[in-house]
Scaffold this active site. Sequence first.
Site, PDB file in Angstrom:
ATOM      1  N   GLY A 233       0.830  -1.205   0.000  1.00  0.00           N
ATOM      2  CA  GLY A 233       0.000   0.000   0.000  1.00  0.00           C
ATOM      3  C   GLY A 233       0.863   1.253   0.000  1.00  0.00           C
ATOM      4  O   GLY A 233       0.520   2.270   0.597  1.00  0.00           O
TER       5      GLY A 233
ATOM      6  N   ALA B 193     -11.521  -5.254  14.455  1.00  0.00           N
ATOM      7  CA  ALA B 193     -11.167  -6.677  14.618  1.00  0.00           C
ATOM      8  C   ALA B 193      -9.935  -7.011  13.779  1.00  0.00           C
ATOM      9  O   ALA B 193      -9.051  -7.750  14.220  1.00  0.00           O
ATOM     10  CB  ALA B 193     -12.338  -7.563  14.213  1.00  0.00           C
TER      11      ALA B 193
ATOM     12  N   LYS C 182      -7.510  -5.008  12.959  1.00  0.00           N
ATOM     13  CA  LYS C 182      -6.312  -4.391  13.545  1.00  0.00           C
ATOM     14  C   LYS C 182      -5.923  -5.047  14.870  1.00  0.00           C
ATOM     15  O   LYS C 182      -4.750  -5.172  15.183  1.00  0.00           O
ATOM     16  CB  LYS C 182      -6.545  -2.879  13.728  1.00  0.00           C
ATOM     17  CG  LYS C 182      -6.753  -2.124  12.413  1.00  0.00           C
ATOM     18  CD  LYS C 182      -5.558  -2.262  11.478  1.00  0.00           C
ATOM     19  CE  LYS C 182      -5.667  -1.384  10.242  1.00  0.00           C
ATOM     20  NZ  LYS C 182      -4.503  -1.494   9.352  1.00  0.00           N
TER      21      LYS C 182
ATOM     22  N   TYR D 177     -13.052  -3.371  10.882  1.00  0.00           N
ATOM     23  CA  TYR D 177     -11.729  -2.724  10.881  1.00  0.00           C
ATOM     24  C   TYR D 177     -11.011  -2.934  12.220  1.00  0.00           C
ATOM     25  O   TYR D 177      -9.843  -3.303  12.260  1.00  0.00           O
ATOM     26  CB  TYR D 177     -11.924  -1.234  10.590  1.00  0.00           C
ATOM     27  CG  TYR D 177     -10.653  -0.432  10.456  1.00  0.00           C
ATOM     28  CD1 TYR D 177      -9.889  -0.499   9.290  1.00  0.00           C
ATOM     29  CD2 TYR D 177     -10.220   0.411  11.461  1.00  0.00           C
ATOM     30  CE1 TYR D 177      -8.730   0.245   9.156  1.00  0.00           C
ATOM     31  CE2 TYR D 177      -9.066   1.164  11.338  1.00  0.00           C
ATOM     32  CZ  TYR D 177      -8.323   1.079  10.177  1.00  0.00           C
ATOM     33  OH  TYR D 177      -7.167   1.834  10.049  1.00  0.00           O
TER      34      TYR D 177
ATOM     35  N   ASP E 244      -2.743  -7.300  -5.264  1.00  0.00           N
ATOM     36  CA  ASP E 244      -3.800  -7.241  -4.257  1.00  0.00           C
ATOM     37  C   ASP E 244      -3.297  -8.113  -3.112  1.00  0.00           C
ATOM     38  O   ASP E 244      -3.222  -9.336  -3.242  1.00  0.00           O
ATOM     39  CB  ASP E 244      -5.107  -7.794  -4.840  1.00  0.00           C
ATOM     40  CG  ASP E 244      -6.206  -7.898  -3.796  1.00  0.00           C
ATOM     41  OD1 ASP E 244      -5.921  -7.707  -2.590  1.00  0.00           O
ATOM     42  OD2 ASP E 244      -7.355  -8.189  -4.185  1.00  0.00           O
ATOM     43  N   VAL E 245      -2.957  -7.479  -1.995  1.00  0.00           N
ATOM     44  CA  VAL E 245      -2.295  -8.225  -0.915  1.00  0.00           C
ATOM     45  C   VAL E 245      -3.202  -9.228  -0.210  1.00  0.00           C
ATOM     46  O   VAL E 245      -2.741 -10.003   0.613  1.00  0.00           O
ATOM     47  CB  VAL E 245      -1.659  -7.280   0.129  1.00  0.00           C
ATOM     48  CG1 VAL E 245      -0.396  -6.650  -0.405  1.00  0.00           C
ATOM     49  CG2 VAL E 245      -2.645  -6.244   0.631  1.00  0.00           C
TER      50      VAL E 245
ATOM     51  N   ARG F 214       0.306   5.656  -1.827  1.00  0.00           N
ATOM     52  CA  ARG F 214      -0.183   6.956  -1.344  1.00  0.00           C
ATOM     53  C   ARG F 214      -0.268   6.940   0.190  1.00  0.00           C
ATOM     54  O   ARG F 214       0.005   5.919   0.836  1.00  0.00           O
ATOM     55  CB  ARG F 214      -1.550   7.283  -1.947  1.00  0.00           C
ATOM     56  CG  ARG F 214      -2.668   6.459  -1.373  1.00  0.00           C
ATOM     57  CD  ARG F 214      -4.032   6.921  -1.857  1.00  0.00           C
ATOM     58  NE  ARG F 214      -5.067   6.424  -0.982  1.00  0.00           N
ATOM     59  CZ  ARG F 214      -6.346   6.306  -1.293  1.00  0.00           C
ATOM     60  NH1 ARG F 214      -6.752   6.646  -2.499  1.00  0.00           N
ATOM     61  NH2 ARG F 214      -7.217   5.866  -0.417  1.00  0.00           N
TER      62      ARG F 214
ATOM     63  N   SER G 280      -3.745  -0.009  14.276  1.00  0.00           N
ATOM     64  CA  SER G 280      -4.512   1.226  14.512  1.00  0.00           C
ATOM     65  C   SER G 280      -4.886   1.274  15.987  1.00  0.00           C
ATOM     66  O   SER G 280      -5.057   0.224  16.624  1.00  0.00           O
ATOM     67  CB  SER G 280      -5.791   1.228  13.669  1.00  0.00           C
ATOM     68  OG  SER G 280      -6.679   2.228  14.140  1.00  0.00           O
TER      69      SER G 280
HETATM   70  P1  NAD Z   1      -4.892   5.236   2.182  1.00  0.00           P
HETATM   71  O1  NAD Z   1      -6.258   4.776   1.819  1.00  0.00           O
HETATM   72  O2  NAD Z   1      -4.521   6.644   1.955  1.00  0.00           O
HETATM   73  O3  NAD Z   1      -3.782   4.311   1.474  1.00  0.00           O
HETATM   74  C1  NAD Z   1      -3.897   2.920   1.470  1.00  0.00           C
HETATM   75  C2  NAD Z   1      -3.098   2.370   0.303  1.00  0.00           C
HETATM   76  O4  NAD Z   1      -3.279   0.950   0.271  1.00  0.00           O
HETATM   77  C3  NAD Z   1      -3.581   2.906  -1.057  1.00  0.00           C
HETATM   78  O5  NAD Z   1      -2.469   3.273  -1.846  1.00  0.00           O
HETATM   79  C4  NAD Z   1      -4.344   1.738  -1.646  1.00  0.00           C
HETATM   80  O6  NAD Z   1      -4.349   1.716  -3.062  1.00  0.00           O
HETATM   81  C5  NAD Z   1      -3.582   0.548  -1.058  1.00  0.00           C
HETATM   82  N1  NAD Z   1      -4.397  -0.675  -1.044  1.00  0.00           N
HETATM   83  C6  NAD Z   1      -5.708  -0.791  -0.711  1.00  0.00           C
HETATM   84  N2  NAD Z   1      -6.118  -2.051  -0.884  1.00  0.00           N
HETATM   85  C7  NAD Z   1      -5.038  -2.762  -1.310  1.00  0.00           C
HETATM   86  C8  NAD Z   1      -4.841  -4.120  -1.663  1.00  0.00           C
HETATM   87  N3  NAD Z   1      -5.831  -5.005  -1.601  1.00  0.00           N
HETATM   88  N4  NAD Z   1      -3.603  -4.495  -2.059  1.00  0.00           N
HETATM   89  C9  NAD Z   1      -2.595  -3.606  -2.145  1.00  0.00           C
HETATM   90  N5  NAD Z   1      -2.730  -2.294  -1.841  1.00  0.00           N
HETATM   91  C10 NAD Z   1      -3.939  -1.876  -1.424  1.00  0.00           C
HETATM   92  O7  NAD Z   1      -4.734   4.846   3.734  1.00  0.00           O
HETATM   93  P2  NAD Z   1      -3.722   5.400   4.837  1.00  0.00           P
HETATM   94  O8  NAD Z   1      -4.466   6.346   5.685  1.00  0.00           O
HETATM   95  O9  NAD Z   1      -2.429   5.797   4.244  1.00  0.00           O
HETATM   96  O10 NAD Z   1      -3.560   4.058   5.704  1.00  0.00           O
HETATM   97  C11 NAD Z   1      -2.422   3.223   5.614  1.00  0.00           C
HETATM   98  C12 NAD Z   1      -2.498   2.211   6.748  1.00  0.00           C
HETATM   99  O11 NAD Z   1      -2.549   2.899   7.996  1.00  0.00           O
HETATM  100  C13 NAD Z   1      -3.744   1.333   6.699  1.00  0.00           C
HETATM  101  O12 NAD Z   1      -3.430   0.027   7.117  1.00  0.00           O
HETATM  102  C14 NAD Z   1      -4.662   1.994   7.707  1.00  0.00           C
HETATM  103  O13 NAD Z   1      -5.583   1.094   8.253  1.00  0.00           O
HETATM  104  C15 NAD Z   1      -3.652   2.447   8.745  1.00  0.00           C
HETATM  105  N6  NAD Z   1      -4.155   3.528   9.592  1.00  0.00           N
HETATM  106  C16 NAD Z   1      -4.497   4.736   9.064  1.00  0.00           C
HETATM  107  C17 NAD Z   1      -4.962   5.726   9.914  1.00  0.00           C
HETATM  108  C18 NAD Z   1      -5.348   7.076   9.422  1.00  0.00           C
HETATM  109  O14 NAD Z   1      -5.839   7.870  10.237  1.00  0.00           O
HETATM  110  N7  NAD Z   1      -5.143   7.418   8.163  1.00  0.00           N
HETATM  111  C19 NAD Z   1      -5.098   5.458  11.290  1.00  0.00           C
HETATM  112  C20 NAD Z   1      -4.748   4.219  11.772  1.00  0.00           C
HETATM  113  C21 NAD Z   1      -4.265   3.252  10.914  1.00  0.00           C
END
Ligand code: NAD
Length: 247
Positions: free
Chosen positions: A13, A157, A159, A155, A63-64, A16, A142
Site C-alpha cells: 500500500g 477486529a 487491527k 476494521y 492485491d495483498v 499513497r 490502529s
Molecule cells: P490510504 O487509503 O490513503 O492508502 C492505502 C493504500 O493501500 C492505497 O495506496 C491503496 O491503493 C492501497 N491498497 C488498498 N487495498 C489494497 C490491496 N488489496 N492491495 C494492495 N494495496 C492496497 O490509507 P492510509 O491512511 O495511508 O492508511 C495506511 C495504513 O494505515 C492502513 O493500514 C490503515 O488502516 C492504517 N491507519 C491509518 C490511519 C489514518 O488515520 N489514516 C489510522 C490508523 C491506521
Amino acid sequence: MISLVGKAALVTGGGRGIGREISLKLARAGADVGVCDIDLATAQQAAGEIEALGRKALAVKADVSSADDVAAMFESFLQAFNRIDILVNNAGITRDGLIVRMKDEDWDRVININLKSAFLCCREAGRPMMKARGGKIINIASVVGLMGNAGQVNYSASKAGLIGLTKTLAKEFASRGIMVNAVAPGYIQTPMTDKLTDEQKQKLLAYIPLQRLGQPEDVAHAVLFLASGLADYITGQVLTVDGGLVM
Ligand code: NAD
C-alpha cells in the site's frame, strides 16, 4: 543518524498516504524500496520519487489479500533485490457501518485486506529472513485495534488481529534475529481520513491531548526507528502514534 544503506524494504500500500511516506522515508535513510499497491500508477509514481533519491526502486501491482498476487510480488521483489531486510505491512481499507447493517462482503474484504494480507506477506518474507538470520517486520495496526470504535467492527477486529499476529510472530522469529512490531496510528491526515466531516474531526480533537491530527510523516518516523538497528532489542511491541489518544 539512521542508515539503511544496503537494506531492501518492501512496503505494501505504498502508493499513497502513510505507505508512500514510509517508502520515501526508508529510501531517504538509504534503503532500496519495493512499492506494492493495488493501484500500479501510484506505486510507479512513488518508485520514481525513490529513484530520484538515488535508490533502487520497484513498483509492483498486487492485491495483498490474494495469495497468488503476494507470491508473485515476492518473486519479483527477490529477483530484483536478492534479499528482504524490511517488510512493512501497511495496505489497509475501511468499510464502516454498524454491525446490524454490515454486509458479509464488507466484513470479509476488510479482514482479508487488513489481516490475511499480513499473514500472507509474513509467510513469504519468513523464509528469506530466516535464512539471512535477520529482518524487521512492521505491521501498521490502529488505535481502534486497542480501544474499539463504534461503526468499525470489521476494521477494529482486523487491527486487533494484526496485533495478535505481531506478538505471535515476534515469538516464532526471535531466535532467528527477526523483530516483529506494530505501529498503531491514531487519526492521521490521509485520503482514508479525508472521508471524515469537519464536525467529526472537531469532536475527535477533544480526545487528543496534542490537539491535532497526525501527519503521515509522524507514522513514518516510528517505522523508520523500528526498521533500524536502533530497535534491535525491541520485538512484539505496539507503538502508538496518536498524539496521546490512547495511554
Ligand atoms: P490510504 O487509503 O490513503 O492508502 C492505502 C493504500 O493501500 C492505497 O495506496 C491503496 O491503493 C492501497 N491498497 C488498498 N487495498 C489494497 C490491496 N488489496 N492491495 C494492495 N494495496 C492496497 O490509507 P492510509 O491512511 O495511508 O492508511 C495506511 C495504513 O494505515 C492502513 O493500514 C490503515 O488502516 C492504517 N491507519 C491509518 C490511519 C489514518 O488515520 N489514516 C489510522 C490508523 C491506521
